[in-house]
Structure formats: C-alpha cells, structure tokens
Design a protein around this motif. Structure first.
Motif, mmCIF file in Angstrom:
data_model
loop_
_atom_site.group_PDB
_atom_site.id
_atom_site.type_symbol
_atom_site.label_atom_id
_atom_site.label_comp_id
_atom_site.label_asym_id
_atom_site.label_seq_id
_atom_site.Cartn_x
_atom_site.Cartn_y
_atom_site.Cartn_z
ATOM 1 N N TYR A 257 0.806 -1.219 0.000
ATOM 2 C CA TYR A 257 0.000 0.000 0.000
ATOM 3 C C TYR A 257 0.842 1.274 0.000
ATOM 4 C CZ TYR A 257 -3.183 -3.588 1.749
ATOM 5 O OH TYR A 257 -3.907 -4.749 1.921
ATOM 6 N N SER A 258 2.160 1.129 -0.059
ATOM 7 C CA SER A 258 3.034 2.296 0.075
ATOM 8 C C SER A 258 2.879 3.297 -1.062
ATOM 9 C CB SER A 258 4.503 1.844 0.178
ATOM 10 O OG SER A 258 4.873 1.112 -0.972
ATOM 11 N N GLY A 259 2.405 2.862 -2.202
ATOM 12 C CA GLY A 259 2.245 3.786 -3.328
ATOM 13 C C GLY A 259 0.866 4.405 -3.438
ATOM 14 N N ILE A 260 -0.054 4.014 -2.545
ATOM 15 C CA ILE A 260 -1.423 4.545 -2.588
ATOM 16 C C ILE A 260 -1.459 5.900 -1.889
ATOM 17 C CG2 ILE A 260 -3.813 4.132 -1.938
ATOM 18 C CD1 ILE A 260 -3.204 1.153 -1.944
ATOM 19 N N SER A 261 -2.036 6.878 -2.551
ATOM 20 C CA SER A 261 -2.059 8.237 -1.984
ATOM 21 C C SER A 261 -3.106 8.359 -0.889
ATOM 22 C CB SER A 261 -2.340 9.262 -3.090
ATOM 23 O OG SER A 261 -3.605 9.016 -3.667
ATOM 24 N N GLY A 262 -2.897 9.308 -0.008
ATOM 25 C CA GLY A 262 -3.802 9.572 1.101
ATOM 26 C C GLY A 262 -3.012 10.054 2.293
ATOM 27 N N THR A 263 -3.692 10.649 3.261
ATOM 28 C CA THR A 263 -3.025 11.131 4.473
ATOM 29 C C THR A 263 -3.804 10.709 5.706
ATOM 30 O OG1 THR A 263 -4.239 13.227 4.482
ATOM 31 C CG2 THR A 263 -2.131 13.163 3.272
ATOM 32 N N PRO B 153 -2.720 5.111 3.360
ATOM 33 C CA PRO B 153 -3.524 4.607 2.251
ATOM 34 C C PRO B 153 -4.967 4.321 2.658
ATOM 35 C CG PRO B 153 -2.260 2.823 3.187
ATOM 36 C CD PRO B 153 -1.831 4.069 3.922
ATOM 37 N N LYS B 154 -5.876 4.470 1.723
ATOM 38 C CA LYS B 154 -7.256 4.050 1.941
ATOM 39 C C LYS B 154 -7.362 2.589 1.499
ATOM 40 C CE LYS B 154 -9.379 8.613 1.524
ATOM 41 N NZ LYS B 154 -10.387 9.458 0.816
#
Length: 406
Positions: A199-205, A349-350
């Motif tokens: 999930y390291s490349g999935i955007s989100g905060t 990540p979501k």
C-alpha cells in the motif's frame, strides 16, 4: 529460604564470601579516559547474568583513573539506582571489566565458585529488595553493611559446581525457547511489513482517515497531585505496538480533563518526540486496561474514522511512515519532534475493510502463538527459580527435575 542447610554445608555471611570492592567513574570531561575497549559496567548497563559488554567503554588510563578493574569471575551487582525499586541486578564478569560507583563487586574467596555465589545471592532477591532505601533523589540504595549480614549456605566445591550445572540445564532450555520465539516474532514482523508495503504507493493522508488528532495535557506546577489525583500515560509508557501500564505517573485532575483527554478503547497514541530518530512517532492502541486514563502533551491521540485501530497502528509503525519521519523531522537540541500538522500529513492509504481484516487476522493469529511461547518461557523461569531455591537449600530433588529436562 529459611537458612537451614544440610550437614557439611557452611553457614556464611556475605561479608566473608570474598573481597568486596567499590567502583567509580573517571572524569567524563577527559576524552583520554573513554571510548576504549574495557567495558564499564553501571547500574544501567548491568542487564545480563553473564557480563561481557557495555554501552560505554574505558581506556586503560581511564580504568585506572577513578574506576575499578576486576577480572573474569568477579560477581557484580547494583547497590544504587532506579532499577532497585523493582529488581536486583547481579551477574558474573565473563572478561576483565571496570565498574561504576552504583555497583559493588565480590572477588570470591578460595573454595567458593563465583557463579554459585552469584546464584546464592540472587536467590535472596526478595530479602534484598526489602532492604532497599530511597534516596533524596528518588533512587533506590542498598546499605552495604546490611547486605553483608545476609547468610548463605556453602557446600563443597564439587556440589557448588553441580548446582551451577543444574541451573545451566534449565537456562539452555529457556534460551532455546527464547530464540525460537524471537525467530517467530521476526518472521511475523517481516510478513506484516511485506503486506503493508503493497500500500506504500497509494495516496492519502492520516487526516483523511481520522476523526481527530489531539495532543494531551500540558504539565506544570498546577498539576502536582493534591486532592483529585489521576493516573496518566507518558512517552515512556507507549512503546511500539504496546502500552506499558506498570509505571504510571500521577497528576492533579481538573474538571475539564475527562471530556477532552480521557482515553477509550481504540484510541491510538503516537509519540511526539525522541532523541532517537528511529523512535519518533511510535504508535500503540489503547485497550481495556488503559481505557479511562489521561495522557500528557508529548503524546498525540488519533481517533480513526475509516480504519480499524490495530491496522492504523501497524501502518503508523511501518517502514513507509518511518521514512516519512526521517525526511521531515529535524533537531536543534538533540530531540527530534513531531507537530500536529506533520502528523496529519503522514501518508496513509485508503484500504478496503476486507483487506484490513485479512491482514489483522494473520497478525493476531501469529501474535497469539508468540504470546503463548513467551508464557512458556515465563513458566520455565518460575520452575527454574523454584529448583534453584531447593538446590541452594540442600534439597537435591531439584537435581532430578533438571536431569529430566536434559
């Protein structure tokens, strides 16, 4: 242990078991004394029974300029320090070492095996801890004269060596189980890390998956415990994935505190700052034991809205977040710190609920096995303690138990 020993054993006060030595600390301002290859043993570094290394070392000059040198076989133990409030640290030097003033050493007399002597003293831990006094600085202290009055039983050298060997049998079994447990823990950690890495490349905060992010209570003179005392969590209580409630601090509670700062099950606590950059932002989740406690301002409380708390904790302790802190945190005073905005911007990540559930199923299953293994280690330690008490009192039934464990 009642102090009744078999015929042929000698009743002896610790004062007569060998030569007692005090330690010392060379001047820390003299660079020629430090960073040598002679381990310098202090109350903080005496953590193992077999003493061979320390986090600080002395040069030959330093060891002879304010400290004390002893050869392999010296029995060392702590006589002053915070650790004395809960444990008595003792061990046997496996090589030549120096030691500080918070420790004492005994050079065993002829006819006394040093390892046997250390075990015999260690068996008196309950009695020794009952003698600990508190200094004006709040640390524990043992009075040497009172300590020297404690009596132990001394059998023949050959019997001493058999008792030491019996202890070693159980120690080997415990060590093997500890290695296997640590191996399983490492495998589980690697497995979880690999799954999280997906999930390291999935955007989100973090701000997008949390309901709130709040710092705790700021301490000050007004918080000195008086009449309305409450326990609270500090940075020291929050480890990576675990909250330790063995040593809770107290503060004066105010009427506004409970609605704002009371912890509930599922809250995640994040450490605000640390001298070690690897420890910044470490995270643990509040469970039933911690529910109802307050928390200080060097911790952040995160309440997740779209994430299972345990999944959130695993992610916050992941290498992805570790890398984030390394690039964002700076220090000018030796303490790396996190602020609320930096925390809110942590990459998060979501992930679908079903995927969170699957990862947590694997993690919880592995954790359950590891905990059961550590429980076996603890039970073996209890057995070991009981057998050693029997052997040191001259009850040789314990030796038969040891033989069965070979």
């Amino acid at each position: 242990m009642g102090g009744e020993w078999p015929v042929g054993w000698t009743r002896m006060p610790l004062a007569d078991t060998g030569k007692w030595l005090s330690g010392g600390t060379p001047s820390t301002a003299n660079a020629e004394y430090w960073d040598g290859d002679i381990p310098w043993i202090s109350a903080a570094s005496l953590k193992t029974f077999r003493i061979a290394k320390s986090d600080r070392g002395l040069t030959e000059l330093g060891a002879r300029s304010g400290s004390r040198l002893v050869d392999a076989g010296a029995v060392l133990f702590v006589v002053r320090g915070m650790s004395l409030k809960s444990e008595f640290r003792i061990g046997v030097a496996g090589r030549r070492v120096a030691f500080g003033q918070d420790c004492k050493a005994i050079i065993a007399a002829d006819g006394i095996d040093p390892v046997f002597l250390a075990h015999a003293i260690q068996a008196r831990t309950s009695q020794i801890l009952s003698m600990v006094e508190e200094t004006s600085h709040g640390t524990g202290r043992l009075d040497t004269e009172r300590l020297q009055e404690i009596e132990i039983g001394i059998p023949s050298v050959s019997e001493q060596q058999r008792i030491v060997a019996a202890h070693a049998v159980i120690e080997r079994r415990i060590a093997a189980l500890e290695r296997e447990t640590q191996k399983r823990a490492s495998v589980l950690e690697a497995l979880v890390a690999a799954r999280l890495h997906r999930y390291s490349g999935i955007s989100g905060t973090l701000r997008q998956v949390s309901e709130s992010i709040d710092a705790g209570i700021t301490l000050g003179p007004q918080r000195t415990p008086r009449g309305n005392v409450a326990e609270y969590l500090r940075v020291a209580n929050v480890r990576k994935g675990v909250i330790d409630v063995a040593d809770l601090a107290e503060m004066e509670e105010e009427a506004k505190d409970r609605p704002r700062y009371e912890l509930v099950v599922g809250d995640a606590l994040v450490v605000e700052g640390h001298a070690n950059p690897e420890e910044i932002g470490r995270c643990a989740v509040v469970g039933p034991k911690e529910s109802g406690l307050l928390y200080q301002n060097h911790l952040f409380r995160v309440r997740f809205s779209q994430v299972i708390p345990e999944f959130g904790m695993l992610w916050m302790n992941s290498e992805t977040v570790r890398s984030y802190w390394k690039t964002r945190c700076a220090t000018s005073s030796g303490l790396y710190t996190v602020n609320r905005e930096m925390l809110a911007d942590v990459p998060f990540p979501k992930v679908r609920r079903s995927e969170q559930d699957e990862l947590l199923r694997v993690w919880r299953s592995g954790l359950c096995i590891i905990r059961q293994m550590w429980l076996r280690v603890e039970k073996l330690r209890v057995v070991q303690h009981g057998i050693m008490e029997d052997l040191l009192a001259g009850d040789f039934c314990g030796r038969e138990v040891c033989e069965s464990l070979r």
